[in-house]
Design a protein around this motif. Sequence first.
Motif, PDB file in Angstrom:
ATOM      1  N   ALA A 136     -22.139 -36.159 -63.689  1.00 20.35           N
ATOM      2  CA  ALA A 136     -22.561 -35.037 -62.845  1.00 20.35           C
ATOM      3  C   ALA A 136     -21.850 -34.986 -61.507  1.00 20.35           C
ATOM      4  CB  ALA A 136     -24.071 -35.105 -62.622  1.00 20.35           C
ATOM      5  N   SER A 137     -21.176 -36.082 -61.116  1.00 18.66           N
ATOM      6  CA  SER A 137     -20.553 -36.102 -59.791  1.00 18.66           C
ATOM      7  C   SER A 137     -19.030 -36.160 -59.829  1.00 18.66           C
ATOM      8  CB  SER A 137     -21.109 -37.272 -58.975  1.00 18.66           C
ATOM      9  OG  SER A 137     -20.788 -38.520 -59.581  1.00 18.66           O
TER      10      SER A 137
ATOM     11  N   ARG B  57     -24.873 -26.166 -56.559  1.00 17.06           N
ATOM     12  CA  ARG B  57     -24.300 -27.085 -55.585  1.00 17.06           C
ATOM     13  C   ARG B  57     -23.768 -28.316 -56.302  1.00 17.06           C
ATOM     14  NH1 ARG B  57     -28.300 -28.043 -50.907  1.00 17.06           N
ATOM     15  NH2 ARG B  57     -29.738 -28.442 -52.613  1.00 17.06           N
ATOM     16  N   ALA B  58     -22.815 -28.979 -55.681  1.00 15.55           N
ATOM     17  CA  ALA B  58     -22.171 -30.162 -56.241  1.00 15.55           C
ATOM     18  C   ALA B  58     -23.052 -31.399 -56.038  1.00 15.55           C
ATOM     19  CB  ALA B  58     -20.813 -30.362 -55.578  1.00 15.55           C
ATOM     20  N   THR B  59     -22.899 -32.374 -56.930  1.00  9.32           N
ATOM     21  CA  THR B  59     -23.716 -33.587 -56.902  1.00  9.32           C
ATOM     22  C   THR B  59     -22.905 -34.784 -56.437  1.00  9.32           C
ATOM     23  OG1 THR B  59     -24.995 -32.733 -58.767  1.00  9.32           O
ATOM     24  CG2 THR B  59     -25.183 -35.086 -58.322  1.00  9.32           C
ATOM     25  N   THR B  60     -23.481 -35.575 -55.532  1.00 12.76           N
ATOM     26  CA  THR B  60     -22.869 -36.829 -55.095  1.00 12.76           C
ATOM     27  C   THR B  60     -23.212 -37.928 -56.103  1.00 12.76           C
ATOM     28  OG1 THR B  60     -24.782 -37.364 -53.723  1.00 12.76           O
ATOM     29  CG2 THR B  60     -22.971 -36.201 -52.634  1.00 12.76           C
ATOM     30  N   SER B  61     -22.565 -39.069 -55.974  1.00  8.68           N
ATOM     31  CA  SER B  61     -22.760 -40.184 -56.908  1.00  8.68           C
ATOM     32  C   SER B  61     -23.881 -41.114 -56.455  1.00  8.68           C
ATOM     33  CB  SER B  61     -21.457 -40.994 -57.011  1.00  8.68           C
ATOM     34  OG  SER B  61     -20.401 -40.176 -57.467  1.00  8.68           O
ATOM     35  N   PRO B  62     -24.584 -41.747 -57.404  1.00 10.79           N
ATOM     36  CA  PRO B  62     -25.688 -42.641 -57.043  1.00 10.79           C
ATOM     37  C   PRO B  62     -25.250 -43.846 -56.211  1.00 10.79           C
ATOM     38  CG  PRO B  62     -25.369 -42.588 -59.447  1.00 10.79           C
ATOM     39  CD  PRO B  62     -24.427 -41.612 -58.844  1.00 10.79           C
ATOM     40  N   TRP B  63     -24.007 -44.280 -56.341  1.00 10.49           N
ATOM     41  CA  TRP B  63     -23.532 -45.444 -55.582  1.00 10.49           C
ATOM     42  C   TRP B  63     -22.931 -45.056 -54.230  1.00 10.49           C
ATOM     43  CZ3 TRP B  63     -21.440 -43.777 -60.205  1.00 10.49           C
ATOM     44  CH2 TRP B  63     -20.192 -43.167 -60.129  1.00 10.49           C
ATOM     45  N   SER B  64     -22.953 -43.777 -53.905  1.00 10.06           N
ATOM     46  CA  SER B  64     -22.403 -43.317 -52.618  1.00 10.06           C
ATOM     47  C   SER B  64     -23.299 -43.752 -51.473  1.00 10.06           C
ATOM     48  CB  SER B  64     -22.282 -41.795 -52.617  1.00 10.06           C
ATOM     49  OG  SER B  64     -23.563 -41.190 -52.553  1.00 10.06           O
TER      50      SER B  64
ATOM     51  N   THR C 167     -11.581 -36.550 -56.595  1.00  5.61           N
ATOM     52  CA  THR C 167     -12.957 -36.541 -56.095  1.00  5.61           C
ATOM     53  C   THR C 167     -13.138 -35.426 -55.077  1.00  5.61           C
ATOM     54  OG1 THR C 167     -14.733 -37.913 -55.189  1.00  5.61           O
ATOM     55  CG2 THR C 167     -12.573 -38.232 -54.255  1.00  5.61           C
ATOM     56  N   ILE C 168     -14.363 -34.913 -55.068  1.00  4.85           N
ATOM     57  CA  ILE C 168     -14.740 -33.925 -54.047  1.00  4.85           C
ATOM     58  C   ILE C 168     -15.947 -34.521 -53.309  1.00  4.85           C
ATOM     59  CG2 ILE C 168     -15.355 -31.527 -53.540  1.00  4.85           C
ATOM     60  CD1 ILE C 168     -13.888 -30.758 -56.163  1.00  4.85           C
ATOM     61  N   VAL C 169     -17.177 -34.346 -53.828  1.00  3.66           N
ATOM     62  CA  VAL C 169     -18.327 -34.972 -53.171  1.00  3.66           C
ATOM     63  C   VAL C 169     -18.769 -36.248 -53.869  1.00  3.66           C
ATOM     64  CG1 VAL C 169     -19.140 -32.777 -52.224  1.00  3.66           C
ATOM     65  CG2 VAL C 169     -20.181 -33.650 -54.307  1.00  3.66           C
ATOM     66  N   GLY C 170     -18.265 -36.501 -55.074  1.00  2.00           N
ATOM     67  CA  GLY C 170     -18.617 -37.713 -55.812  1.00  2.00           C
ATOM     68  C   GLY C 170     -17.853 -38.916 -55.289  1.00  2.00           C
ATOM     69  N   GLY C 171     -18.155 -40.067 -55.850  1.00  2.00           N
ATOM     70  CA  GLY C 171     -17.473 -41.300 -55.449  1.00  2.00           C
ATOM     71  C   GLY C 171     -18.147 -41.963 -54.262  1.00  2.00           C
TER      72      GLY C 171
ATOM     73  N   SER D  49     -13.805 -37.992 -64.581  1.00  2.00           N
ATOM     74  CA  SER D  49     -14.305 -39.361 -64.520  1.00  2.00           C
ATOM     75  C   SER D  49     -14.133 -39.815 -63.071  1.00  2.00           C
ATOM     76  CB  SER D  49     -13.511 -40.265 -65.477  1.00  2.00           C
ATOM     77  OG  SER D  49     -12.148 -40.269 -65.122  1.00  2.00           O
ATOM     78  N   HIS D  50     -14.536 -41.044 -62.823  1.00  2.00           N
ATOM     79  CA  HIS D  50     -14.385 -41.594 -61.467  1.00  2.00           C
ATOM     80  C   HIS D  50     -13.306 -42.666 -61.472  1.00  2.00           C
ATOM     81  CE1 HIS D  50     -17.686 -39.474 -59.564  1.00  2.00           C
ATOM     82  NE2 HIS D  50     -18.382 -39.673 -60.681  1.00  2.00           N
TER      83      HIS D  50
END
Length: 183
Positions: free
Chosen positions: A62-63, A77-84, A115-119, A53-54
């Motif tokens: 997905a992120s 590949r990893a996915t970033t978050s829509p609010w990033s 977190t890695i690429v998300g957030g 979760s975030h």
Amino acid sequence: MLSGLACATAVLLGASGTALAFAEPRPEPDAELTSAATAKKIRADAGIVLLNSHVSGRNHPASTARANIADTAAGGRATTSPWSDVGVKKVTLTERMLTGMLKMRAAGYKFRVTTIVGGDHSTNSRHYAGLAFDVAQINGRAVSSSHPSYRTFMNKCRAFGATEVLGPGNAGHSGHVHCAWPR
């Protein structure tokens, strides 16, 4: 050595039966395949907990850290978050960051990766380049300025190649340690 190539040694027998050795170029291992193998090790290690979760409470499965490692382990590949700051995009997690995570575990730490690429991070954050991870719990305790080993964790990250290491005492990092490898 040729740029971008590794060498393999081949042995041929000369006319007199003498062994002759020479270096034969071969391609470097594919970085994504290597990252996939490392991500599989991370995913399988019970001492590295990957948040599903975030911490912001926003929902984008997905992120998450767990999804980022699962996608990489599957060769993706990893996915970033829509609010990033970069919106939703696909990012390759770097082998040096993933290896750094495994080295931290081998050094005896159990930790929770939030977190890695998300957030949401600063615009030029190394998170968005697949070079950073955040840890909010070390050896079963939440990261804070009173955590008994957050400083040694940070120092060990540096020893394993991280060049941007932030934690309690740094603005915006009172509850987690940020470890990032160079671009």
